[in-house]
Design an enzyme around this catalytic site. Structure first.
Site, PDB file in Angstrom:
ATOM      1  CG  HIS A 116       1.304   1.671 -12.633  1.00 37.58           C
ATOM      2  ND1 HIS A 116       1.750   0.862 -13.653  1.00 37.58           N
ATOM      3  CD2 HIS A 116       2.203   1.526 -11.630  1.00 37.58           C
ATOM      4  CE1 HIS A 116       2.866   0.260 -13.272  1.00 37.58           C
ATOM      5  NE2 HIS A 116       3.166   0.646 -12.052  1.00 37.58           N
ATOM      6  CG  ASP A 193      -4.564  -0.488 -11.911  1.00 35.33           C
ATOM      7  OD1 ASP A 193      -4.429  -1.375 -11.055  1.00 35.33           O
ATOM      8  OD2 ASP A 193      -3.607   0.170 -12.365  1.00 35.33           O
ATOM      9  CD  GLN A 196      -0.373  -0.124  -5.059  1.00 36.38           C
ATOM     10  OE1 GLN A 196      -0.402  -0.526  -3.907  1.00 36.38           O
ATOM     11  NE2 GLN A 196       0.718  -0.195  -5.799  1.00 36.38           N
ATOM     12  CE  LYS A 219       1.409  -3.739  -7.293  1.00 35.15           C
ATOM     13  NZ  LYS A 219       2.753  -3.210  -7.185  1.00 35.15           N
ATOM     14  CB  CYS A 359       5.423   2.877 -13.102  1.00 35.36           C
ATOM     15  SG  CYS A 359       6.826   1.821 -12.791  1.00 35.36           S
TER      16      CYS A 359
HETATM   17  N1  C6P Z   1       3.014  -0.680  -8.894  1.00 33.05           N
HETATM   18  C1  C6P Z   1       4.651   0.259  -7.394  1.00 33.05           C
HETATM   19  O1  C6P Z   1       5.723   0.261  -6.793  1.00 33.05           O
HETATM   20  P1  C6P Z   1       2.275  -5.357 -11.729  1.00 33.05           P
HETATM   21  O2  C6P Z   1       3.666  -4.847 -11.875  1.00 33.05           O
HETATM   22  O3  C6P Z   1       1.727  -5.879 -13.020  1.00 33.05           O
HETATM   23  O4  C6P Z   1       2.099  -6.301 -10.577  1.00 33.05           O
HETATM   24  O5  C6P Z   1       1.384  -4.082 -11.308  1.00 33.05           O
HETATM   25  C2  C6P Z   1       1.349  -2.947 -12.111  1.00 33.05           C
HETATM   26  C3  C6P Z   1       0.598  -1.843 -11.418  1.00 33.05           C
HETATM   27  C4  C6P Z   1      -0.590  -1.395 -11.972  1.00 33.05           C
HETATM   28  N2  C6P Z   1      -1.335  -0.459 -11.365  1.00 33.05           N
HETATM   29  C5  C6P Z   1      -0.962   0.091 -10.193  1.00 33.05           C
HETATM   30  C6  C6P Z   1      -1.848   1.116  -9.554  1.00 33.05           C
HETATM   31  C7  C6P Z   1       0.247  -0.309  -9.600  1.00 33.05           C
HETATM   32  O6  C6P Z   1       0.616   0.263  -8.443  1.00 33.05           O
HETATM   33  C8  C6P Z   1       1.056  -1.280 -10.236  1.00 33.05           C
HETATM   34  C9  C6P Z   1       2.383  -1.670  -9.659  1.00 33.05           C
HETATM   35  C10 C6P Z   1       4.275  -0.951  -8.212  1.00 33.05           C
HETATM   36  O7  C6P Z   1       3.870   1.215  -7.342  1.00 33.05           O
HETATM   37  C11 C6P Z   1       5.377  -1.362  -9.148  1.00 33.05           C
HETATM   38  S1  C6P Z   1       5.700  -0.157 -10.376  1.00 33.05           S
END
Ligand code: C6P
Length: 401
Positions: A116, A193, A196, A219, A359
């Protein structure tokens, strides 16, 4: 157990149809238990933390500290190792800034093609500043990390490996334990990371043996604006804080400043107290259902969805087809249809999915596609939701024929 009943938002209709929420990788909905905890906090205990000796401040401080312990127990860490941030993005940026300072010219940072942007851009920027190099683990044809290539890419020059536990596009779950071993054999640090993975499976940081791990509360049924940075205590002790301000100071003189003990050293300023309380409640909610049950439910749904979606003509699943080491995130493309058009037709049917690059532009480039549609499931989804998704996709195909 009728889980859907715990989520008031799911009771509504969209365009006259029952709302079917399949955008859980973007954010999950919140159960009434979490919503009630936030209401109780503001109606009963609201005050700043660690700054007063009055009753409300003590109650808020206790609840805030308890939230650190709940998160620590959830991932098998110690209290001092849990730093609250505003989300995965801030956790990873904190590391890029604090650890990034220690990098030297020609040091290497190893990422993967499925990262991401939050686990790509911070490293790219700090590498540019320090003259360090970014290397990327490529993917195999079945959308997994190419571990043979990884073996060659991890060398004595590698200082940091930062990898997603689970891809937000492909659903692939990566072999973190294996990567941790390889990283440590070469004297590198492993960052995970876990945005997910933590919401969907049991994550035990000691079992994984990762050095740092980042995830977001929103999430996993908690409010937005609260996230976690886990770090091994001995590493956090050596790192410079990312932000400076109230709440993290032991002593300030005209010449120098010393920091409070962990985890407060990394929590400058008034924190997101309600978010932390909401996260602790969300974890309590997950524990009541049982992570094993959540994992089983989501795996069964994923297997069913892969089977049903695979039967649709001109639909290609972008991600592993087998259920092993894969999460409840299914990306797909439809021949001749733009993801946004598909998303719009599904919206008219009351179905919420995501379309676009998610993203993850380096991944899109590597796969030579512009974007995908993505359906992602969680505990309140069921097979009827997937049947409705399949019907709506077929309708979109008919409309754009
Ligand atoms: N992905 C998706 O729709 P934040 O925004 O800081 O809570 O998480 C960022 C992030 C980082 N790593 C991974 C693997 C992610 O999936 C995400 C967030 C969302 O896929 C919003 S773009």
């Amino acid at each position: 157990m009728n889980i859907k009943q715990d989520f008031p938002i799911l009771k509504q209709k969209i365009h006259g149809k029952e709302l079917i929420y399949l955008d859980n990788s973007a954010t999950t909905q919140k159960p009434k238990q979490v919503i009630q905890a936030l209401k109780d906090y503001y109606e009963r205990d609201n005050a700043n933390v660690h700054r007063g000796v009055h009753e409300l401040s003590m109650r808020a401080s206790m609840a805030y500290e308890n939230a650190h312990q709940v998160v620590a127990d959830f991932i098998n860490a110690d209290f001092e190792e849990i730093i609250f941030t505003k989300g995965t993005t801030e956790s990873l940026n904190t590391l890029a800034y604090s650890l990034g300072r220690t990098l030297k010219k020609d040091d290497e940072i190893l990422l993967s093609e499925m990262e991401h942007h939050s686990n790509f851009v911070p490293w790219q920027q700090i590498a540019k500043e320090k003259g360090a190099k970014i290397k990327c683990i490529p993917l195999t044809k079945d959308f997994r990390l190419d571990m043979k290539a990884a073996e060659k890419l991890i060398t004595k020059k590698t200082k940091i490996i930062s990898i997603t536990h689970c891809s937000n596009v492909l659903g692939t779950i990566n072999p973190i334990k294996e990567l941790a071993k390889k990283a440590h054999n070469m004297g590198a640090l492993l960052i995970v990371d876990a945005a997910q993975s933590v919401p969907h499976m049991k994550v035990d940081i000691r079992d994984l043996d990762c050095d740092f791990l980042a995830f977001s509360g929103h999430k996993m049924f908690a409010p937005t604006g609260i996230g976690v940075l886990y770090g091994k205590k001995k590493l956090l002790e050596t790192l410079q804080p990312f932000q400076y301000g109230g709440g993290m100071i032991q002593e300030v003189t005209l010449e120098k400043t010393t920091w409070k003990e962990l985890p407060w050293k990394f929590e400058a300023g008034t924190p997101n107290i309600e978010g932390a309380i909401g996260l602790a409640k969300a974890i309590e909610y997950i524990n009541t259902i049982g992570m094993k049950n959540i994992e089983k439910h989501n795996q069964e749904l994923t297997a069913y969805a892969i089977k049903q979606l695979s039967a649709i003509k001109n639909l290609t699943i972008i991600g592993p087809k087998e259920n092993k080491d894969r999460a409840a995130v299914i990306s797909f493309t439809l021949e001749g249809l733009h993801p946004h058009d598909v998303g719009e037709i599904l919206n008219q049917e009351g179905i919420a999915i995501r379309g676009g690059n998610h993203c993850a532009m380096p991944l899109m480039t590597s796969l030579k596609i512009n974007g995908t549609n993505r359906a992602s499931f969680h505990i309140y989804n069921n097979k009827q939701d997937i049947d409705a998704l399949v019907k709506a996709i077929q309708k979109a195909q008919d409309i754009f024929k």
